[in-house]
Design a protein around this motif. Sequence first.
Motif, PDB file in Angstrom:
ATOM      1  N   PRO A  60      44.324  38.311  49.653  1.00  0.00           N
ATOM      2  CA  PRO A  60      43.899  39.523  48.950  1.00  0.00           C
ATOM      3  C   PRO A  60      45.144  40.335  48.606  1.00  0.00           C
ATOM      4  CG  PRO A  60      43.626  39.808  51.297  1.00  0.00           C
ATOM      5  CD  PRO A  60      44.077  38.386  51.089  1.00  0.00           C
ATOM      6  N   SER A 115      45.845  32.405  48.139  1.00  0.00           N
ATOM      7  CA  SER A 115      44.459  32.884  48.182  1.00  0.00           C
ATOM      8  C   SER A 115      44.349  34.284  48.769  1.00  0.00           C
ATOM      9  CB  SER A 115      43.605  31.926  49.018  1.00  0.00           C
ATOM     10  OG  SER A 115      43.546  30.662  48.423  1.00  0.00           O
ATOM     11  N   GLN A 156      37.263  33.534  43.760  1.00  0.00           N
ATOM     12  CA  GLN A 156      38.246  34.591  43.517  1.00  0.00           C
ATOM     13  C   GLN A 156      37.808  35.508  42.385  1.00  0.00           C
ATOM     14  OE1 GLN A 156      40.905  35.280  45.234  1.00  0.00           O
ATOM     15  NE2 GLN A 156      41.045  33.494  46.516  1.00  0.00           N
ATOM     16  N   GLU A 157      38.100  36.778  42.541  1.00  0.00           N
ATOM     17  CA  GLU A 157      37.849  37.762  41.489  1.00  0.00           C
ATOM     18  C   GLU A 157      38.856  38.879  41.624  1.00  0.00           C
ATOM     19  OE1 GLU A 157      34.530  40.630  43.582  1.00  0.00           O
ATOM     20  OE2 GLU A 157      33.808  38.992  42.354  1.00  0.00           O
ATOM     21  N   VAL A 158      39.161  39.538  40.506  1.00  0.00           N
ATOM     22  CA  VAL A 158      40.071  40.691  40.498  1.00  0.00           C
ATOM     23  C   VAL A 158      39.292  41.859  39.963  1.00  0.00           C
ATOM     24  CG1 VAL A 158      42.147  41.705  39.502  1.00  0.00           C
ATOM     25  CG2 VAL A 158      42.143  39.322  40.192  1.00  0.00           C
ATOM     26  N   THR A 205      46.655  44.172  46.347  1.00  0.00           N
ATOM     27  CA  THR A 205      46.535  45.310  45.444  1.00  0.00           C
ATOM     28  C   THR A 205      47.775  45.279  44.568  1.00  0.00           C
ATOM     29  OG1 THR A 205      45.333  46.597  47.085  1.00  0.00           O
ATOM     30  CG2 THR A 205      46.365  47.821  45.291  1.00  0.00           C
ATOM     31  N   SER A 253      38.440  29.897  47.775  1.00  0.00           N
ATOM     32  CA  SER A 253      38.927  29.249  46.560  1.00  0.00           C
ATOM     33  C   SER A 253      38.317  27.868  46.391  1.00  0.00           C
ATOM     34  CB  SER A 253      40.458  29.172  46.580  1.00  0.00           C
ATOM     35  OG  SER A 253      40.874  28.426  47.698  1.00  0.00           O
ATOM     36  N   ARG A 262      38.796  36.094  49.254  1.00  0.00           N
ATOM     37  CA  ARG A 262      37.652  35.284  48.853  1.00  0.00           C
ATOM     38  C   ARG A 262      37.986  33.818  49.042  1.00  0.00           C
ATOM     39  NH1 ARG A 262      33.453  38.675  46.462  1.00  0.00           N
ATOM     40  NH2 ARG A 262      32.739  36.786  45.465  1.00  0.00           N
ATOM     41  N   LEU A 299      44.968  47.010  40.262  1.00  0.00           N
ATOM     42  CA  LEU A 299      44.121  45.830  40.360  1.00  0.00           C
ATOM     43  C   LEU A 299      43.975  45.468  41.829  1.00  0.00           C
ATOM     44  CD1 LEU A 299      45.796  43.685  37.560  1.00  0.00           C
ATOM     45  CD2 LEU A 299      43.767  45.111  37.364  1.00  0.00           C
ATOM     46  N   GLN A 300      42.763  45.133  42.238  1.00  0.00           N
ATOM     47  CA  GLN A 300      42.532  44.726  43.622  1.00  0.00           C
ATOM     48  C   GLN A 300      41.802  43.393  43.635  1.00  0.00           C
ATOM     49  OE1 GLN A 300      40.433  48.175  45.205  1.00  0.00           O
ATOM     50  NE2 GLN A 300      42.317  48.756  46.255  1.00  0.00           N
ATOM     51  N   ARG A 301      42.288  42.502  44.498  1.00  0.00           N
ATOM     52  CA  ARG A 301      41.609  41.226  44.705  1.00  0.00           C
ATOM     53  C   ARG A 301      41.264  41.129  46.188  1.00  0.00           C
ATOM     54  NH1 ARG A 301      44.159  35.345  43.611  1.00  0.00           N
ATOM     55  NH2 ARG A 301      45.139  35.727  45.623  1.00  0.00           N
TER      56      ARG A 301
END
Length: 90
Positions: free
Chosen positions: A56, A54, A88-90, A58, A79, A77, A72-74
Amino acid sequence: QIDQILIHQQIELLEILTGFETNNKYEIKNALGQRVYFAAEDTECCTRNCCGPSRPFTLHIVDNLGHEVITLQRPLRCSSCCFPCCLQEV
């Protein structure tokens, strides 16, 4: 022109032997198996090992000449489906 991509995660021997999570690295190949991109995760050691899947991250994706084509960055967040506004999102 690329009509298909195959993503192969590179396995780290240290991770297999110790269970200590390392930055993930991926080869992105075309349908012929030729590497067209390389992706590398950039995450702090403590974050990788405390937050697990889960976490974060890059992800820097570069072409064969080393030029970055996308990042891409997440963010960190939740779950859990109990918090649908924080999934979750990217």
